[in-house]
Write an enzyme that holds these catalytic residues in place. Structure first.
Site, short mmCIF file in Angstrom:
data_model
loop_
_atom_site.label_atom_id
_atom_site.label_comp_id
_atom_site.label_asym_id
_atom_site.label_seq_id
_atom_site.Cartn_x
_atom_site.Cartn_y
_atom_site.Cartn_z
N PHE A 150 0.86 -1.19 0.00
CA PHE A 150 0.00 0.00 0.00
C PHE A 150 0.89 1.23 0.00
O PHE A 150 1.63 1.48 0.94
CB PHE A 150 -0.96 0.06 1.20
CG PHE A 150 -1.88 1.26 1.09
CD1 PHE A 150 -3.05 1.18 0.36
CD2 PHE A 150 -1.52 2.47 1.65
CE1 PHE A 150 -3.87 2.31 0.19
CE2 PHE A 150 -2.33 3.60 1.49
CZ PHE A 150 -3.51 3.51 0.76
N ASP A 235 9.10 3.05 2.31
CA ASP A 235 7.89 3.83 2.57
C ASP A 235 7.59 3.73 4.07
O ASP A 235 7.02 2.74 4.53
CB ASP A 235 6.73 3.31 1.73
CG ASP A 235 5.44 4.11 1.96
OD1 ASP A 235 5.39 4.87 2.95
OD2 ASP A 235 4.51 3.95 1.16
N LYS A 264 1.98 11.44 7.07
CA LYS A 264 1.08 11.20 8.21
C LYS A 264 1.49 11.96 9.48
O LYS A 264 1.19 13.13 9.59
CB LYS A 264 0.95 9.69 8.42
CG LYS A 264 0.18 9.05 7.25
CD LYS A 264 -0.40 7.69 7.56
CE LYS A 264 -1.40 7.29 6.49
NZ LYS A 264 -1.02 6.15 5.67
#
Ligand SMILES: *Cc1c(COP(=O)(O)O)cnc(C)c1O
Length: 409
Positions: A150, A235, A264
């Protein structure tokens, strides 16, 4: 305390849900809880019920909801200067670079907004590095990615997703990606060609259900990347900034990425801020006019991110994540439940995987919600548990007391 909603307030949240349903695109299926306020690990709905947030907006609010110091930095900066665009300089960007570089040991930083933009930006930079530095023939660059990855929702990224929901109906896709199984270093080895410029991978696959690769995987991946001059792109948008009990999850593996993506929690949940971190060689290929973003590196984002990083370190959130994550995991493992197949995770990035016969994680998340805990099901049978890193031991115990009967029942 959870109070039973009165008919009055029930109609308030029901009314808002109905408007969302009729006017909004239905690209999410949220729990039907309408939140209006948050503080540290707690959130309140419009009916006055309080919940422990065990999702933390997918780890964007690691610092806890509405952290007062981040809020103060945001309000102060918002009253001075919010956006200049990169056509002019602003007095926050250099300080953001300096503080983030010192913290992460990076040499070059590219500020962006959403996580997906950081991923897209890294792909662009690494491809260009492949042509200009590695000498890959124009148009031939390949990037290896993992199954069940993802990395976001843009057209470029969903093109190399292996999730039929994420990619179905959205083609045609950008070429130049090869998919290998996550956790299998020899499969990665076999996928490397002279045109391979990068390997894009999550240290722990979050959306896939908190999947931790086998020991030694990343050390071997690092060796292979070095040996074949392939850029290792980690990531860390979800795993980074304390979530796994270290600043970056790569520290658990004893390796260093060539390119690290964060987002985030870089803003503590106040505002979208992401960044690509690298050595000089990779981001050094981007010259004026070749990449950009109107909001990327704006003074408001930089001021918020500086405060978000400062409180993460100064208030010991990373150590708290390691310590209370280990405690939380041990206690979950000790729970007697026929429904639980496995408890896994690092730091406060935890997951409880249920046996398929248990009837799906969604049902358990609804039951937890009735107990005052908001958690998210993922991939059908997994409950993700990832509270803000400011959680106390008493609050973990409070959660455990409520999780136990739900898992047992
Ligand atoms: C959330 C996430 C992204 C995408 O971030 P957005 O801000 O939603 O675009 C990318 N990679 C990982 C690992 C993520 O968890």
């Amino acid at each position: 305390m959870n109070v039973a909603p009165s008919p009055d307030t029930l109609s308030r949240s029901a009314g808002l849900i109905e408007i969302e349903h009729s006017l909004g695109a239905h690209n999410y299926k949220p729990l039907d809880v309408v939140l209006t306020r948050g503080e540290r690990v707690w959130v309140w709905d419009v009916d006055g019920n309080r919940y422990l947030d065990c999702l933390s907006a997918y780890s964007a609010v690691n610092q806890g909801h509405c952290h007062p110091k981040i809020l103060a930095a945001m309000v102060e900066q918002a009253g001075k200067l919010t956006l200049t665009s990169r056509a002019f300089r602003n007095d926050q960007l250099a300080l953001f670079y300096e503080e983030l570089a010192a913290l992460t040991n990076s040499h070059k930083i590219l500020p962006m907004n959403s996580g997906a933009e950081a991923v897209e930006s890294a792909i662009k930079a690494v491809r260009k590095w492949g042509y200009e530095v590695k000498g890959v023939p124009e148009g031939q660059a390949e990037i290896v990615v993992c199954s069940d990855n993802f990395h976001g929702r843009t057209i470029g990224i969903v093109g190399f997703s292996t999730d039929p929901d994420a990619r179905g109906g959205f083609g045609p896709f950008t070429p130049g990606f090869r998919v290998v199984p996550f956790g299998d270093a020899e499969a990665f080895h076999a996928a490397i060609t002279p045109n391979t410029v990068g390997f894009l991978v999550e240290p722990i696959q979050g959306e896939a259900g908190v999947i931790i690769p086998p020991p030694g995987y990343f050390r071997r991946v690092r060796e292979l990347c070095t040996a074949h001059n392939v850029t290792l792109i980690l990531d860390e948008i979800q795993t980074g900034l304390g979530r796994t009990g270290r600043l970056l999850a790569e520290e658990h593996e004893g390796i260093e990425a060539d390119v690290t993506l964060i987002g985030k929690a870089l803003s503590g949940g106040f505002y979208p801020v992401s960044a690509v971190l690298s050595n000089t060689e990779v981001l050094g290929v981007l010259k004026p006019g070749q990449h950009g973003s109107t909001f990327g590196g704006n003074p408001l984002a930089c001021a918020v991110a500086r405060a978000a990083l400062k409180v993460l370190v100064e208030e010991g959130m990373i150590g708290n994540s390691a310590e209370l994550g280990a405690y939380f995991k041990r206690e979950l493992e000790g729970m007697k439940s026929g429904a639980v197949r496995e408890v896994r995770g690092r730091g406060l990035m935890l997951a409880v995987e249920l046996h398929p016969e248990a009837g799906g994680a969604r049902r358990f998340c609804e039951a937890l919600r009735a107990q005052g805990i908001l958690a998210k099901d993922t991939h059908g049978h997994t409950i993700r548990i990832a509270p803000p890193l400011v959680i106390t031991r008493e609050e973990v115990d409070w959660a455990l007391e409520r999780i136990a009967p739900v898992l047992a029942g």
